[in-house]
Design a protein around this motif. Structure first.
Motif, short mmCIF file in Angstrom:
data_model
loop_
_atom_site.label_atom_id
_atom_site.label_comp_id
_atom_site.label_asym_id
_atom_site.label_seq_id
_atom_site.Cartn_x
_atom_site.Cartn_y
_atom_site.Cartn_z
N ALA A 205 0.83 -1.20 0.00
CA ALA A 205 0.00 0.00 0.00
C ALA A 205 0.86 1.26 0.00
O ALA A 205 0.50 2.28 -0.60
CB ALA A 205 -0.92 0.00 1.22
N ALA A 206 2.01 1.20 0.66
CA ALA A 206 2.86 2.38 0.80
C ALA A 206 3.74 2.62 -0.43
O ALA A 206 4.05 3.77 -0.76
CB ALA A 206 3.73 2.25 2.04
N VAL A 207 4.15 1.54 -1.09
CA VAL A 207 5.12 1.67 -2.19
C VAL A 207 4.61 2.58 -3.31
O VAL A 207 5.35 3.48 -3.77
CB VAL A 207 5.50 0.28 -2.72
CG1 VAL A 207 6.12 0.38 -4.10
CG2 VAL A 207 6.49 -0.38 -1.77
N PRO A 208 3.37 2.42 -3.82
CA PRO A 208 2.92 3.34 -4.88
C PRO A 208 2.88 4.80 -4.43
O PRO A 208 3.13 5.70 -5.23
CB PRO A 208 1.51 2.83 -5.22
CG PRO A 208 1.48 1.44 -4.71
CD PRO A 208 2.35 1.41 -3.51
N LEU A 209 2.57 5.02 -3.15
CA LEU A 209 2.53 6.39 -2.63
C LEU A 209 3.94 6.97 -2.56
O LEU A 209 4.15 8.15 -2.85
CB LEU A 209 1.88 6.40 -1.25
CG LEU A 209 0.44 5.86 -1.18
CD1 LEU A 209 -0.08 5.90 0.25
CD2 LEU A 209 -0.48 6.67 -2.10
N ILE A 210 4.90 6.15 -2.17
CA ILE A 210 6.29 6.60 -2.13
C ILE A 210 6.76 6.94 -3.54
O ILE A 210 7.43 7.95 -3.77
CB ILE A 210 7.18 5.52 -1.50
CG1 ILE A 210 6.81 5.33 -0.03
CG2 ILE A 210 8.66 5.88 -1.62
CD1 ILE A 210 7.52 4.16 0.64
N ALA A 211 6.40 6.08 -4.50
CA ALA A 211 6.80 6.33 -5.90
C ALA A 211 6.17 7.61 -6.44
O ALA A 211 6.76 8.29 -7.29
CB ALA A 211 6.41 5.14 -6.77
N ALA A 212 4.98 7.96 -5.93
CA ALA A 212 4.29 9.18 -6.40
C ALA A 212 4.71 10.42 -5.63
O ALA A 212 4.16 11.51 -5.85
CB ALA A 212 2.78 8.99 -6.27
N ASN A 213 5.65 10.27 -4.69
CA ASN A 213 6.19 11.40 -3.90
C ASN A 213 5.10 12.12 -3.09
O ASN A 213 5.12 13.34 -2.96
CB ASN A 213 6.90 12.40 -4.82
CG ASN A 213 8.16 11.83 -5.43
OD1 ASN A 213 8.92 11.13 -4.76
ND2 ASN A 213 8.39 12.13 -6.71
N VAL A 214 4.18 11.34 -2.54
CA VAL A 214 3.16 11.95 -1.68
C VAL A 214 3.79 12.25 -0.32
O VAL A 214 4.84 11.71 0.02
CB VAL A 214 1.94 11.02 -1.51
CG1 VAL A 214 1.33 10.69 -2.86
CG2 VAL A 214 2.33 9.75 -0.79
N PRO A 215 3.18 13.10 0.49
CA PRO A 215 3.75 13.43 1.81
C PRO A 215 3.94 12.19 2.68
O PRO A 215 3.16 11.24 2.61
CB PRO A 215 2.71 14.39 2.41
CG PRO A 215 2.03 14.99 1.22
CD PRO A 215 1.99 13.92 0.18
N VAL A 216 4.96 12.23 3.50
CA VAL A 216 5.27 11.10 4.39
C VAL A 216 4.10 10.79 5.31
O VAL A 216 3.83 9.62 5.61
CB VAL A 216 6.54 11.41 5.21
CG1 VAL A 216 6.81 10.30 6.22
CG2 VAL A 216 7.74 11.59 4.30
N SER A 217 3.40 11.82 5.76
CA SER A 217 2.27 11.60 6.67
C SER A 217 1.19 10.74 6.01
O SER A 217 0.58 9.89 6.67
CB SER A 217 1.68 12.94 7.11
OG SER A 217 1.26 13.70 5.98
N VAL A 218 0.95 10.95 4.71
CA VAL A 218 -0.06 10.17 4.00
C VAL A 218 0.38 8.71 3.89
O VAL A 218 -0.42 7.78 4.08
CB VAL A 218 -0.32 10.76 2.60
CG1 VAL A 218 -1.29 9.88 1.82
CG2 VAL A 218 -0.87 12.17 2.72
#
Length: 254
Positions: A76-89
């Protein structure tokens, strides 16, 4: 002198018996979880590949798999990390996905209440879906006040599960850039998870929980932060517990 020997000998015998019980329980846990290890390895490999393909460095991926040790939260976290979303999200998303472990801990925790806090923290790190699936079958809620064999059985499941997961994850991290998507490894990982889950459906209560959880997960797939997964776990477990209570009452009345 004779009094000292009289006091220490029964204590030593009791300690030896307890050690033998834990060793046998460890073997029983290992035997119970061995059929699931190929699936755990495959799922770990899929997760390791996903981290590499998302752009994480070797050390970032290795650090995540050893520290987080939670496939669903990592995926769940990997796509968000790849999209450079905020760390809190990223943090909140992983937290929500892993909230089911709060439920698992609430059910398993009382079995280990006799242990000091640092041991409970240590064993908590190895808590996983497979331990929640197998441990209650060996130690139901009625055995809450009987600690014998519980640590051995839990570690007999948790330690091999950790080793299989990390071996697969490290293999996926190291080989992720060399395995083409056409091989369909992700699909193989899904099939492996089904192979793990199906043998755990041992009675009508478990079947009802699985059916309801699957239905809720599909219906709530559109919820943000993968809240549908948490909702499916809560509703599925609630239904399974309710069905189990109804069946237990029928058995007692009969």
């Amino acid at each position: 002198m004779n009094n000292i020997q009289t006091d220490t000998e029964p204590r030593a015998i009791a300690q030896t018996d307890a050690l033998l019980i834990e060793r046998q329980a460890f073997k029983d846990g290992l035997k119970a979880c061995l059929p699931t290890m190929p699936g755990i390895f495959a799922w770990g490999m899929v997760t390791g590949m996903a981290m590499v393909k998302a752009g994480m460095t070797l050390w970032q991926a290795l650090g995540m798999t050893f520290i987080v040790f939670a496939g669903s939260a990592q995926l769940a976290a990997v796509p968000l990390i790849a999209a450079n979303v905020p760390v809190s999200v990223v943090f909140v998303t992983a937290l929500v996905v892993n909230l089911r472990f709060v439920i698992f801990s609430a059910l398993l925790g009382p079995h280990f209440a006799h242990l000091p806090w640092y041991k409970r923290v240590w064993y908590g790190y190895f808590n996983a879906d497979i331990t929640m699936g197998l441990f209650p079958q060996r130690f139901p809620a009625s055995s809450m006040d009987k600690p014998e064999g519980k640590v051995g059985f839990f570690t007999g499941i948790g330690y091999p599960n950790w080793c299989a997961w990390q071996a697969g994850s490290v293999a996926g991290i190291l080989l992720g850039s060399q395995i083409p998507p056409s091989w369909g490894v992700g699909y193989a990982g899904t099939l492996a998870l089904l192979a793990i889950a199906i043998p755990l459906i041992v009675n009508a209560a478990a079947l009802a929980g699985v059916v309801i959880a699957a239905t809720v997960a599909i219906a709530a797939a559109g919820l943000p932060y993968r809240l549908g997964l948490l909702l499916a776990v809560v509703v599925g477990m609630s239904v399974a517990m309710a069905v189990d209570m109804v069946l237990d009452r029928k058995r007692r009345s009969a």
